[in-house]
Design an enzyme around this catalytic site. Structure first.
Site, PDB file in Angstrom:
ATOM      1  N   TYR A  38      45.924  37.372  10.580  1.00 17.21           N
ATOM      2  CA  TYR A  38      47.358  37.132  10.784  1.00 17.21           C
ATOM      3  C   TYR A  38      47.865  35.947   9.975  1.00 17.21           C
ATOM      4  O   TYR A  38      47.117  35.008   9.687  1.00 17.21           O
ATOM      5  CB  TYR A  38      47.656  36.851  12.261  1.00 17.21           C
ATOM      6  CG  TYR A  38      48.031  38.082  13.052  1.00 17.21           C
ATOM      7  CD1 TYR A  38      49.232  38.740  12.809  1.00 17.21           C
ATOM      8  CD2 TYR A  38      47.210  38.587  14.052  1.00 17.21           C
ATOM      9  CE1 TYR A  38      49.601  39.868  13.538  1.00 17.21           C
ATOM     10  CE2 TYR A  38      47.567  39.717  14.788  1.00 17.21           C
ATOM     11  CZ  TYR A  38      48.761  40.353  14.525  1.00 17.21           C
ATOM     12  OH  TYR A  38      49.109  41.463  15.240  1.00 17.21           O
TER      13      TYR A  38
ATOM     14  N   ALA B 157      42.332  34.640  20.418  1.00 18.13           N
ATOM     15  CA  ALA B 157      42.299  33.554  19.439  1.00 18.13           C
ATOM     16  C   ALA B 157      43.237  32.429  19.862  1.00 18.13           C
ATOM     17  O   ALA B 157      44.409  32.676  20.127  1.00 18.13           O
ATOM     18  CB  ALA B 157      42.702  34.091  18.073  1.00 18.13           C
ATOM     19  N   PHE B 158      42.690  31.218  19.952  1.00 14.62           N
ATOM     20  CA  PHE B 158      43.506  30.014  20.112  1.00 14.62           C
ATOM     21  C   PHE B 158      43.642  29.444  18.691  1.00 14.62           C
ATOM     22  O   PHE B 158      42.817  28.626  18.258  1.00 14.62           O
ATOM     23  CB  PHE B 158      42.834  29.020  21.057  1.00 14.62           C
ATOM     24  CG  PHE B 158      42.807  29.481  22.500  1.00 14.62           C
ATOM     25  CD1 PHE B 158      41.936  30.470  22.921  1.00 14.62           C
ATOM     26  CD2 PHE B 158      43.673  28.924  23.428  1.00 14.62           C
ATOM     27  CE1 PHE B 158      41.925  30.904  24.242  1.00 14.62           C
ATOM     28  CE2 PHE B 158      43.671  29.344  24.753  1.00 14.62           C
ATOM     29  CZ  PHE B 158      42.798  30.335  25.163  1.00 14.62           C
ATOM     30  N   ASP B 159      44.650  29.911  17.981  1.00 15.88           N
ATOM     31  CA  ASP B 159      44.717  29.619  16.541  1.00 15.88           C
ATOM     32  C   ASP B 159      44.942  28.144  16.247  1.00 15.88           C
ATOM     33  O   ASP B 159      44.631  27.677  15.155  1.00 15.88           O
ATOM     34  CB  ASP B 159      45.809  30.466  15.891  1.00 15.88           C
ATOM     35  CG  ASP B 159      45.439  31.944  15.884  1.00 15.88           C
ATOM     36  OD1 ASP B 159      44.284  32.252  15.567  1.00 15.88           O
ATOM     37  OD2 ASP B 159      46.291  32.773  16.215  1.00 15.88           O
TER      38      ASP B 159
ATOM     39  N   GLY C 161      43.892  25.347  18.568  1.00 20.41           N
ATOM     40  CA  GLY C 161      42.760  24.543  19.030  1.00 20.41           C
ATOM     41  C   GLY C 161      41.397  25.052  18.589  1.00 20.41           C
ATOM     42  O   GLY C 161      40.429  24.291  18.591  1.00 20.41           O
TER      43      GLY C 161
ATOM     44  N   ASP D 185      60.316   9.768  31.898  1.00 23.29           N
ATOM     45  CA  ASP D 185      59.910  10.130  30.537  1.00 23.29           C
ATOM     46  C   ASP D 185      59.181  11.481  30.622  1.00 23.29           C
ATOM     47  O   ASP D 185      58.070  11.545  31.149  1.00 23.29           O
ATOM     48  CB  ASP D 185      58.979   9.023  30.016  1.00 23.29           C
ATOM     49  CG  ASP D 185      58.632   9.190  28.553  1.00 23.29           C
ATOM     50  OD1 ASP D 185      59.097  10.161  27.921  1.00 23.29           O
ATOM     51  OD2 ASP D 185      57.880   8.331  28.027  1.00 23.29           O
TER      52      ASP D 185
ATOM     53  N   HIS E  63      52.463  42.976  21.628  1.00 21.24           N
ATOM     54  CA  HIS E  63      52.385  43.778  20.408  1.00 21.24           C
ATOM     55  C   HIS E  63      51.642  45.092  20.655  1.00 21.24           C
ATOM     56  O   HIS E  63      50.431  45.100  20.806  1.00 21.24           O
ATOM     57  CB  HIS E  63      51.672  42.937  19.329  1.00 21.24           C
ATOM     58  CG  HIS E  63      51.737  43.541  17.971  1.00 21.24           C
ATOM     59  ND1 HIS E  63      51.259  42.894  16.852  1.00 21.24           N
ATOM     60  CD2 HIS E  63      52.214  44.734  17.529  1.00 21.24           C
ATOM     61  CE1 HIS E  63      51.445  43.664  15.797  1.00 21.24           C
ATOM     62  NE2 HIS E  63      52.015  44.794  16.188  1.00 21.24           N
TER      63      HIS E  63
ATOM     64  N   TYR F 210      51.143  33.183  10.116  1.00 14.79           N
ATOM     65  CA  TYR F 210      52.209  32.685  10.982  1.00 14.79           C
ATOM     66  C   TYR F 210      53.042  31.648  10.232  1.00 14.79           C
ATOM     67  O   TYR F 210      52.492  30.703   9.658  1.00 14.79           O
ATOM     68  CB  TYR F 210      51.627  32.009  12.230  1.00 14.79           C
ATOM     69  CG  TYR F 210      50.840  32.955  13.120  1.00 14.79           C
ATOM     70  CD1 TYR F 210      51.505  33.887  13.921  1.00 14.79           C
ATOM     71  CD2 TYR F 210      49.454  32.921  13.160  1.00 14.79           C
ATOM     72  CE1 TYR F 210      50.795  34.752  14.740  1.00 14.79           C
ATOM     73  CE2 TYR F 210      48.739  33.787  13.985  1.00 14.79           C
ATOM     74  CZ  TYR F 210      49.412  34.703  14.776  1.00 14.79           C
ATOM     75  OH  TYR F 210      48.712  35.558  15.580  1.00 14.79           O
TER      76      TYR F 210
HETATM   77 NI    NI Z   1      50.146  41.203  16.865  1.00 19.08          NI
END
Ligand code: NI
Length: 667
Positions: A402, A316-318, A320, A601, A612, A404
């Site tokens: 989940y 999962a790209f939570d 994008g 810059d 996990h 976050y």
């Molecule tokens: Ni986890």
């Protein structure tokens, strides 16, 4: 709200529809409405068009830095538009001052990646799967009935990218995995339906493929509900704990600008990143010293280490693919945030581009943080101690199973910290009782959690004492024994400037005490050193999937803890603009040109995270796991900047016996 949750709140001073007073102010409700309307009209959008993104198009940095309060400034909106009927996708810029679309370009989703999954698609995905005859048949093979199907939970997952199979190409896809629920309110994650994945074409509105491994793993039956009635009797013995600030808060808020204890910054918020801190600076004596121009978390990647058909594709790209900001929670006073709270309501749009206000999305308050500094001089009886106070600015989002939390902390000694809180429910898998899962940890006798990693990509557009900065790396090692080291106690400190993007693609090293420091080589402090801030990385993993695997290429940012790039307005997200169904973007590609990053810059990108391995304590809801990083002043100041923090009663801190001055300071 739970009646046990008590706290004070301070009222917002600005109405969300109010006119912007600064170029970085998020678009107001009125501006969002206006922007959507201009695009609909200007581009002749059909009813089937949606707005996966509609947000402030941040002006050039030069324009922001040159801004004079009260003077006119540009006001532009950025939109990603998706036609659900045709699958066509486009990006546009609206000039709100001129009232017109100033830029428009079509995107090919097969090349650019798909727009993020929209909230309405979460629901249509569930409907599509539940009505699919083949899927219903497969569920029944697992011993469930038509009546059971009505309560089944479908988790809508981003499809990922697994090669250019023509049957998937150019399609807007999702995957659905299923969980049995006896009652609608049951915790479905206690009853995973294993070995069954539906692939859904969102634009066609149908299941185009059903993956069934035929193993018919029994659906776990034991309920593991976590709603208050199911939990039964609470433990006893907790007495009330009140946090009160009888004279109010110590920060001030002017529109989106916040000032507290020498700190100043502007609150920003985007659908993808959630909370953004803009123009963070610290007032040191009579100078306001810039530190970070813009700070945010641009994306996440959560790859799973399992071969089963329910899990191998999960990453999962939570940010994008779903949107950390879009999925922000409405925070509960006294439950999520304790004390005297200032909330920020965030103007946003729904999938159709209709504006609404995300109430209480961002929470800000002060917290006592133990000891700031202390010394007791036993010879003279001089005893001084100061309590530390920190400003907390945070939001929480729920992305499927989940939750976050992103908590920025500012401290009185110049320390900046980002703490990420991982909680919610793990992705679960069914197993035959008595067996041992090959790719996960058992959480109950019939359930395991596939092992996985969580990676976060923080983007820090630095501006330490000015626009030109460098990054140094320091490592420690024992000095060889000899004339220069007769007692064998001396160790070396090797520091070098990272000169190019490739040199700055680095991993942490605990053994050598490696750290990175952002410096301004053009500004020296009182001892003649370049002013700097140290990036303190935690004991973070890197991506364990192979670099050339599909997942490894898509989440390349997670292969290193550190990336540094020269500021490029086109490079904004560690995983690229549209990671959904994208074969790979962002890092390492952003750093491919190996540009110079010395005394210029720069943007510092830090990957932090957590590997996990699931365990019973994670279930049914996981206690918060903490990951993050700290930025500590290192030669930035000429001395401890917090020596002037008052002690005793003036500190505002009252001790248990009623605030005896003598506990903090003895003359
Ligand atoms: Ni986890």
């Amino acid at each position: 709200m739970n009646s046990q949750c008590h706290s004070a709140t301070t009222k917002p001073e600005t109405a969300p529809g109010a006119r912007a007073t600064h170029p970085l102010d998020p678009l107001s409700i009125d501006e969002l409405q206006q922007a959507a309307e201009i695009i609909r009209r200007g581009q002749g959008l059909a009813d089937s068009c949606r707005f996966p993104y509609l947000q402030l198009e941040e002006p050039d940095k030069a324009e922001v830095l040159a801004f004079v309060p009260g003077q006119p400034f540009s006001r532009r909106a950025f939109a990603t538009v998706l036609d659900k009927a045709s699958g066509a996708m486009a990006e546009g810029i609206v000039d709100l001052n001129a009232g017109e679309v100033s830029a428009w370009r079509e995107l090919d989703p097969a090349e650019a990646g798909q727009a993020p999954i929209m909230v309405e698609e979460f629901f249509t995905c569930v409907e599509i799967v539940q009505n699919d005859p083949a899927w219903r048949e497969a569920v029944k093979k697992r011993g469930l009935t038509d009546a059971d199907i009505e309560n089944i939970q479908i988790d809508p997952w981003s499809f990922g990218y697994y090669g250019d199979d023509p049957k998937y190409q150019g399609k807007r896809l999702m995957r659905g995995v299923a969980f049995y629920r006896d009652k609608f309110t049951d915790n479905g994650y206690a009853h995973p339906i294993e070995g069954l994945v539906a692939i859904i074409d969102l634009n066609e509105g149908k299941v185009i493929e059903l993956l069934d491994d035929g193993r018919n793993t029994p659906v776990p039956e034991t309920k593991r509900n976590y709603d208050t009635p199911s939990l039964g009797e609470s433990r006893e013995g907790l007495k009330p704990l009140h946090i009160v600030q009888p004279e109010g808060v110590s920060f001030s808020v002017d529109g989106w600008k916040v000032s507290w204890q020498n700190w100043q910054f502007r609150v920003g918020f985007t659908p993808r990143e959630g909370l953004v801190l803009n123009q963070l600076s610290y007032t040191d004596g009579d100078k306001t010293r810039p530190i970070i121009y813009r700070a945010s978390v641009t994306d996440m990647a959560v790859p799973y280490s399992d071969t089963a058909i329910n899990h191998y594709w999960k990453c999962a790209f939570d940010g994008g693919e779903y949107g950390l900001g879009r999925l922000a929670n409405q925070l509960e006073l006294g439950c999520d945030c304790l004390g005297a709270i200032r909330y920020f309501d965030i103007p946003a749009v729904d999938d159709k581009g209709e504006p609404f206000l995300m109430k209480n999305a961002v929470c800000m308050h002060e917290e006592d943080f133990g000891t700031l500094w202390k010394h007791y001089e036993f010879r003279t009886n001089v005893f001084e101690v100061r309590r530390s106070r920190r400003l907390v600015i945070s939001f929480f989002c729920t992305v499927g199973n989940y939750d976050y939390g992103f908590y920025w902390y500012l401290y009185q000694d110049g320390t900046i910290q980002l703490e990420t809180k991982l909680t919610g429910i793990i992705q679960t898998a069914g197993m035959v009782s008595g067996t041992t899962p090959a790719h996960g940890g058992k959480v109950t006798p019939e359930i395991y959690g596939p092992t996985h990693q969580h990676f976060f990509n923080a983007r820090l557009h630095m501006m330490l004492d000015g626009e030109n900065n460098s990054v140094m790396e320091t490592n420690f090692s024992p000095s060889p024994a000899g004339e220069d080291n007769p007692w064998g106690n001396v160790f070396r400190t090797d520091a070098r400037v990272l000169k190019t993007e490739q040199e700055a693609a680095r991993e942490a090293n605990g053994q050598s005490g490696r750290f990175w420091k952002i410096i301004n080589p053009n500004v020296k402090n009182a001892v003649g050193n370049p002013t700097g801030y140290k990036l303190v990385a935690e004991h973070n993993p890197v991506m364990l999937a192979h670099a050339d695997s599909y997942v490894g290429r898509r989440a390349g940012f997670a292969s290193k803890h550190l990336w540094v790039t020269p500021y490029d307005p086109q490079q904004r997200y560690g995983s690229g603009n549209y990671p959904n169904q994208n074969k790979g973007d962002g890092f390492p590609y952003y750093a491919e040109k190996d540009r110079s990053i010395e005394n210029t810059d720069i943007v510092v990108w830090h990957t932090y995270g957590h590997t996990h391995v699931c365990k019973p304590e994670d279930f049914p809801v996981m206690p918060v796991e903490y990951v993050g990083f700290t930025l500590k002043p290192n030669n930035f100041f000429d001395a401890n900047p917090a020596m002037d923090v008052p002690g005793g009663k003036d500190s505002g801190s009252v001790n248990a016996s009623g605030g005896d001055d003598a506990c903090c300071s003895k003359p």
